[in-house]
Design a protein around this motif. Sequence first.
Motif, short mmCIF file in Angstrom:
data_model
loop_
_atom_site.label_atom_id
_atom_site.label_comp_id
_atom_site.label_asym_id
_atom_site.label_seq_id
_atom_site.Cartn_x
_atom_site.Cartn_y
_atom_site.Cartn_z
N UNK A 76 32.50 -14.78 77.34
CA UNK A 76 32.41 -15.86 76.36
C UNK A 76 32.97 -17.16 76.94
N UNK A 77 34.22 -17.14 77.35
CA UNK A 77 34.84 -18.33 77.92
C UNK A 77 34.18 -18.68 79.25
N UNK A 78 33.75 -17.68 79.99
CA UNK A 78 33.08 -17.93 81.27
C UNK A 78 31.80 -18.75 81.06
N UNK A 79 31.11 -18.53 79.96
CA UNK A 79 29.90 -19.30 79.65
C UNK A 79 30.25 -20.76 79.40
N UNK A 80 31.35 -20.99 78.68
CA UNK A 80 31.81 -22.35 78.44
C UNK A 80 32.23 -23.02 79.75
N UNK A 81 32.89 -22.26 80.61
CA UNK A 81 33.28 -22.78 81.92
C UNK A 81 32.06 -23.17 82.74
N UNK A 95 23.73 -17.43 80.69
CA UNK A 95 24.79 -16.47 81.00
C UNK A 95 25.18 -15.66 79.77
N UNK A 96 25.32 -16.32 78.63
CA UNK A 96 25.69 -15.62 77.39
C UNK A 96 24.58 -14.65 76.96
N UNK A 97 23.33 -15.09 77.05
CA UNK A 97 22.21 -14.22 76.69
C UNK A 97 22.15 -13.01 77.62
N UNK A 98 22.36 -13.24 78.91
CA UNK A 98 22.38 -12.13 79.86
C UNK A 98 23.50 -11.16 79.56
N UNK A 99 24.67 -11.69 79.18
CA UNK A 99 25.81 -10.83 78.84
C UNK A 99 25.50 -9.98 77.62
N UNK A 100 24.85 -10.56 76.63
CA UNK A 100 24.52 -9.80 75.43
C UNK A 100 23.40 -8.79 75.68
N UNK A 101 22.37 -9.20 76.43
CA UNK A 101 21.24 -8.31 76.68
C UNK A 101 21.58 -7.14 77.60
N UNK A 102 22.38 -7.41 78.62
CA UNK A 102 22.66 -6.40 79.63
C UNK A 102 24.06 -5.80 79.53
N UNK A 103 24.78 -6.13 78.45
CA UNK A 103 26.12 -5.61 78.18
C UNK A 103 27.10 -5.88 79.32
#
Length: 103
Positions: free
Chosen positions: A47-52, A82-90
């Motif tokens: 989450x924070x990494x996406x903001x970064x 990045x956030x979408x990838x994190x949600x889609x690919x866990x």
Amino acid sequence: MGAHIGLSQGASPVIAIVMGILTASFGGILRDVLAGETSVILRDEIYITCALLGAAVYVLGSAMNWPTVWVFVAATSAAFSLRAGALLFSWKMPRYKPRQGRA
């Protein structure tokens, strides 16, 4: 937006990135508090990494004198991807594991 405001007020690039991270993450924290849920900051999600990433792309694009519209599009696209990838690919951030004697 935080990175944009930081740069427009004459802050250094590092401070502008920190402002971008704080602005983006505080909105999520506020949402979670109002919804009565555990904050996304306290979970192992990316989450924070996406903001970064978004703030860093914005500062980099501004330093390269890209048109403001394109800088916003690039920064938003990078953070969203990045956030979408994190949600889609866990994708998860690693959890802290205390060493023996530090618990």
